[in-house]
Scaffold this active site. Structure first.
Site, PDB file in Angstrom:
ATOM      1  N   GLU A 121       0.784  -1.241   0.000  1.00 37.64           N
ATOM      2  CA  GLU A 121       0.000   0.000   0.000  1.00 37.64           C
ATOM      3  C   GLU A 121       0.812   1.286   0.000  1.00 37.64           C
ATOM      4  O   GLU A 121       0.327   2.312   0.489  1.00 37.64           O
ATOM      5  CB  GLU A 121      -0.920  -0.011   1.230  1.00 37.64           C
ATOM      6  CG  GLU A 121      -0.206   0.158   2.601  1.00 37.64           C
ATOM      7  CD  GLU A 121       0.091  -1.142   3.335  1.00 37.64           C
ATOM      8  OE1 GLU A 121       0.208  -2.186   2.673  1.00 37.64           O
ATOM      9  OE2 GLU A 121       0.222  -1.112   4.566  1.00 37.64           O
TER      10      GLU A 121
ATOM     11  N   GLU B  79      -5.638  -2.644  -0.406  1.00 34.27           N
ATOM     12  CA  GLU B  79      -4.506  -1.697  -0.479  1.00 34.27           C
ATOM     13  C   GLU B  79      -5.018  -0.269  -0.550  1.00 34.27           C
ATOM     14  O   GLU B  79      -4.453   0.634   0.057  1.00 34.27           O
ATOM     15  CB  GLU B  79      -3.604  -2.000  -1.682  1.00 34.27           C
ATOM     16  CG  GLU B  79      -3.084  -3.434  -1.762  1.00 34.27           C
ATOM     17  CD  GLU B  79      -2.459  -3.970  -0.488  1.00 34.27           C
ATOM     18  OE1 GLU B  79      -1.965  -3.167   0.319  1.00 34.27           O
ATOM     19  OE2 GLU B  79      -2.488  -5.201  -0.291  1.00 34.27           O
TER      20      GLU B  79
ATOM     21  N   HIS C 227      -6.059   0.986   2.820  1.00 36.26           N
ATOM     22  CA  HIS C 227      -4.920   1.323   3.679  1.00 36.26           C
ATOM     23  C   HIS C 227      -4.590   2.815   3.628  1.00 36.26           C
ATOM     24  O   HIS C 227      -3.929   3.326   4.531  1.00 36.26           O
ATOM     25  CB  HIS C 227      -3.678   0.542   3.241  1.00 36.26           C
ATOM     26  CG  HIS C 227      -3.465  -0.758   3.968  1.00 36.26           C
ATOM     27  ND1 HIS C 227      -3.602  -0.887   5.327  1.00 36.26           N
ATOM     28  CD2 HIS C 227      -3.075  -1.987   3.514  1.00 36.26           C
ATOM     29  CE1 HIS C 227      -3.314  -2.146   5.676  1.00 36.26           C
ATOM     30  NE2 HIS C 227      -3.004  -2.827   4.604  1.00 36.26           N
TER      31      HIS C 227
END
Ligand code: B3K
Ligand code: ZN
Length: 850
Positions: free
Chosen positions: A257, A291, A294
């Site tokens: 991420e 991701e 995040h």
């Protein structure tokens, strides 16, 4: 064994770094073996820190020059980092180092993959790029310039200047070094855009190698769906002008991420109907969401130290599972998540690698990116939400974002926002973060004169991580089903806090059937002694989709255990009940497909072990095969119509409806193949225009040993597509008979395309070997030896991927003395290897001392 004694780090020893970082400027001059990295870092004493040691992490770096405020300095350098005398007030540190990306086979730090440069810094890879306080609580603003002979030069944040062979990037959001990223290569972009809820225009790019352009559209749509969802459900908006994703072939895990520049294993982002299965599509959608999510839970609010990893990972897994539930079917997602939890997290929590969701010590943090931190961590968030209710959950999370934006936080910070918004005391709940082990929940029933009393008793087996477990807060959702199949009363959420508790239901006209732990309301092992008749009643009538599935699973497990232990025949009551579900056209095909599944062989081994028996992998395999054969003959008349009505006729789409139909048709085809020798599967293989049907047919054919021609044809068709060839490699091991598994895996390692330094390819063969329960645990020990040989070979090249696969041995104490002796010998052989990495040493030492 490696000679340097490994260092253990403790949560209790946390102290802040002595300096804050005001800004970081990095300049890269790229070269395969001699990349130069210049850093200019503005430090200032940290008023909150007492220890003012100036230590910068640094590994595998050649220090060329260092200055402080422009004056040359000579730091004390070790293979872990450097220390240096520094001024009392603010100062500027500058250094130049040389690194070797092409020689970096560990795929951590800056490395090369097929001629392209890329990075992986979480958890502690940045220290392989330059000297830096490489810890998540040191956050700063980064400016990055790159000189390199590549058309595409990327880093975090927004572009400042790009011209031929030069790029400058600025990331305005303070971040820890583990979120740094750089990519340089000959890449092409699939571009789109997104307008955020406040009207910010964001350019979205998915960068891939030329030739992969046709595999981008799905991932891009998943990204846009994720951005929209996070705005709608969590009120979270994206915060840069640009969001880049890059696909990389050599990557140790799924994806990363990095701020504004996510780097993905190509297997976790590239998709097309011809090359990807429905399962691949769903996984890709979930990883892209994960991701992206995040950006708020991980990047804007990060972790104070790596013990807090679940703060970002548990929460982000929970968020991505909510997303998938909304995009697809919530019931199917819940069941799949529980299958996965039981398959990966339970064995970890019940074996020598058990650790709390927030561990209290580690040697190598990469060994703690586990199912416990991620998946059990997500279950803990789910329980919190169940306990406080949806509205309070929303209010607490809003407060978390408002209060902690831009900070590096702890689990205490997270729990505090819940305590403040709800007024609840969460000190007992916090044990979910500090205690290892899966709680067992025993439910016993007493029925007298219209009153049903349930006694609930919890017990967590002690482990070396938690020798003396205390009672936890367990939300237990309970429903009652009457003899007529109707719900007697609404589902009740019982909040268990004591070791033993009772709950009473009176004024009941007739004894109801208890549906306990609805929706799998807590990650526990439920021990509820119900008769097959009660289970069949739940299978027929439970309105909770999870527990209805669970009833079928319990019946299947009971039937299989009777076959394994007593040589019983496959249970007809189970087969009849399943037949009714399978042919109930009002039920979602995806759900019916899940119903057809059997508990995995490893799950059966764990159950036997928990009941005090030594599991025999060969007997478990034989019973599972016999049950499949019994299903095939019991449902013989239903199979052809079920198959026909679930073949999707319209153009392929990887959506929930179509993939559910294909999944049911695929399960039916597997049974049908046992009756027709693979004729229908062969026809499907020939007609298939998508990978789900092509690969599904190939699996059926291999299972009935009628797939040699198709296997060769598949290889000829797909030899130039790495991701598809990974499937070809893995499938042969997965579908082999137990006695052939090790030989098949060995044969595949001799194949000219077995590029073992590529983690995807290595895992396709060795991961499949470890996953084949009866094959890996074949009495000859050949599976153990082969895996050990390859772990020894991979360790010096890529310790992280090696250490991860060591968990294949974590259940070894379940098995008989002969198998244990074989495994112990292999563990010792690996541990005795000279210069074994710290990663692998830590994992195997924990496993060995079980
Ligand atoms: N945060 C990364 C995992 C990093 C693993 C380092 N060994 C991917 C994720 O969880 O989203
Ligand atoms: Zn994550």
């Amino acid at each position: 064994m490696r000679d340097a004694a490994p260092t253990t780090i403790f949560l209790a020893d946390y102290t802040p770094f002595g300096y804050e970082v005001d800004s970081v400027a990095l300049h890269f001059t790229l070269d395969p073996h001699q990349t130069r990295v210049k850093s200019r870092i503005a430090f200032r004493p940290n008023p909150d820190a007492t220890d003012k040691t100036f230590f910068l992490h640094g590994e595998k770096l050649k220090l060329v020059a260092a200055t402080i405020d422009g004056a040359s300095v000579t730091p004390d350098v070790t293979d872990q980092g450097l220390t240096c005398a520094v001024p009392d007030g603010p100062f500027v540190w500058e250094a130049e180092v040389e690194i070797d990306p092409a020689g970096n086979t560990a795929l951590e730090g800056l490395y090369m993959s097929n001629g392209m440069y890329c990075t992986q810094c979480e958890a502690e890879g940045f220290r392989k790029i330059t000297y830096y306080p490489d810890r998540p609580d040191v956050m700063s603003v980064f400016t990055v310039t790159i000189d390199g002979p590549h058309p595409v030069l990327l880093s975090n944040g927004n572009p400042v200047e790009t011209r031929k062979h030069h790029a400058e990037w600025h990331d305005p959001w303070p971040k820890p070094a583990y979120l740094f990223a750089l990519v340089a290569g000959d890449l092409v972009a699939h571009t789109d855009d997104f307008t955020t809820m406040s009207g910010r225009d964001v350019t979205l790019n998915l960068y891939v190698r030329p030739g992969d352009e046709g595999k981008c559209a799905f991932g891009m749509q998943a990204l846009k769906d994720s951005m929209k969802w996070d705005e709608k459900v969590y009120g979270r908006e994206y915060d840069l002008d640009l969001f880049n994703i890059v696909a990389v072939d050599d990557f140790n895990m799924g994806a990363m991420e990095n701020k504004g520049l996510n780097i993905f294993n190509s297997s976790a982002v590239l998709a097309s109907p011809e090359t990807s299965t429905d399962m691949n599509f769903e996984r890709i959608e979930a990883i892209i969401a994960h991701e992206y999510f995040h950006n708020w839970t991980g990047n804007r609010i990060t972790c104070r130290d790596w013990f807090q990893l679940c703060l970002k990972e548990g929460l982000t897994v929970f968020r991505d599972s909510q997303f998938t539930s909304d995009m697809r079917s919530a019931a199917v997602k819940r069941i799949s998540d529980v299958i996965d939890l039981r398959g990966r997290q339970f064995p970890e929590d019940q074996g020598p690698l058990a650790h709390p969701v927030r561990p209290e010590s580690f040697q190598e943090i990469n060994n703690f990116y586990t199912a416990t931190v991620y998946e059990k961590g997500a279950e803990v968030i789910g329980m919190l939400k169940r306990l406080v209710g949806d509205n309070a959950y929303g209010a607490a999370v809003d407060l978390y974002f408002e209060r902690h934006d831009g900070q590096a936080c702890t689990i205490e910070d997270w729990l505090a926002v819940f305590e403040e918004t709800t007024g609840r005391d969460l000190s007992q709940f916090k044990r979910w973060y500090s205690q290892a082990g899966t709680p067992h929940l025993k439910v016993t029933e007493d029925w007298q004169d219209g009153t049903l009393t349930l006694t609930l008793a919890q017990h967590t087996p002690p482990s070396s991580a938690t020798p003396n477990p205390q009672p936890q807060v367990i939300p237990v959702a309970i429903g009652l089903i009457g003899p007529d199949g109707a719900e007697v009363r609404p589902t009740e959420m019982l909040e268990m806090t004591e070791a033993t508790q009772t709950v009473t239901y009176d004024g009941l006209a007739a004894r109801p059937t208890v549906s306990a732990l609805r929706g799998f309301s807590a990650p526990v092992v439920l021990d509820h002694d119900q008769s097959d008749a009660e289970r069949a009643h739940l299978l027929a009538h439970d309105t909770d989709p999870f527990n209805r599935w669970e009833a079928g699973r319990n019946l299947a497990r009971g039937a299989l255990l009777a076959m394994i232990r007593k040589g019983a025949d496959p249970d007809t009551a189970y087969l009849d009940g399943l037949q009714r579900v399978l042919t109930d056209r009002s039920l979602d095909p995806a759900y019916r497909a899940l119903m057809m599944g059997l508990p995995s062989q490893s799950d059966l081994a764990a159950t036997l072990h928990n009941l005090g028996h030594t599991p025999d992998p060969a007997a478990i395999h034989a019973a599972t095969e016999a049950m499949r054969a019994a299903q095939a003959s019991h449902f013989a008349d239903d199979l052809a119509p079920l198959y026909a009505e679930n073949r999707v006729q319209e153009p392929y789409a990887p959506d929930a409806r179509q993939s559910g139909m294909r999944s049911l048709a695929g399960g039916v085809l597997a049974l049908l193949s046992r009756l027709d020798g693979g004729a229908q599967a062969r026809a499907q293989y020939q007609q298939a225009d998508n990978m789900t049907e092509q690969l599904g047919a190939l699996a059926c054919l291999l299972r009935v040993k009628a797939g040699d021609a198709e296997l060769a044809a598949f290889e000829a068709q797909w030899k130039d597509d790495r991701l598809v060839m990974d499937k070809w490699f893995g499938m042969q091991v997965m579908q082999a008979d137990p006695e052939d598994v090790a030989a098949t895996a060995h044969r595949l390692t001799q194949h000219s395309d077995f590029n073992w330094k590529n983690p995807n390819r290595f895992r396709a063969v060795m991961g499949s070997l470890a996953m084949h329960h009866a094959g890996f645990h074949h009495a000859s020990g050949a599976g153990y030896t082969l895996l050990a040989d390859w772990l020894i070979r991979l360790d010096p090249v890529n310790p992280q991927t090696t250490a991860r696969l060591c968990s294949a041995f974590q259940t070894w104490k379940r098995y008989d003395g002969d198998r244990q002796a074989l495994i112990a010998a292999e563990l010792d052989r690996i541990l005795d290897t000279p210069d074994l990495s710290g990663d692998t040493t830590e994992m195997l030492t924990r496993v060995r001392t079980a």
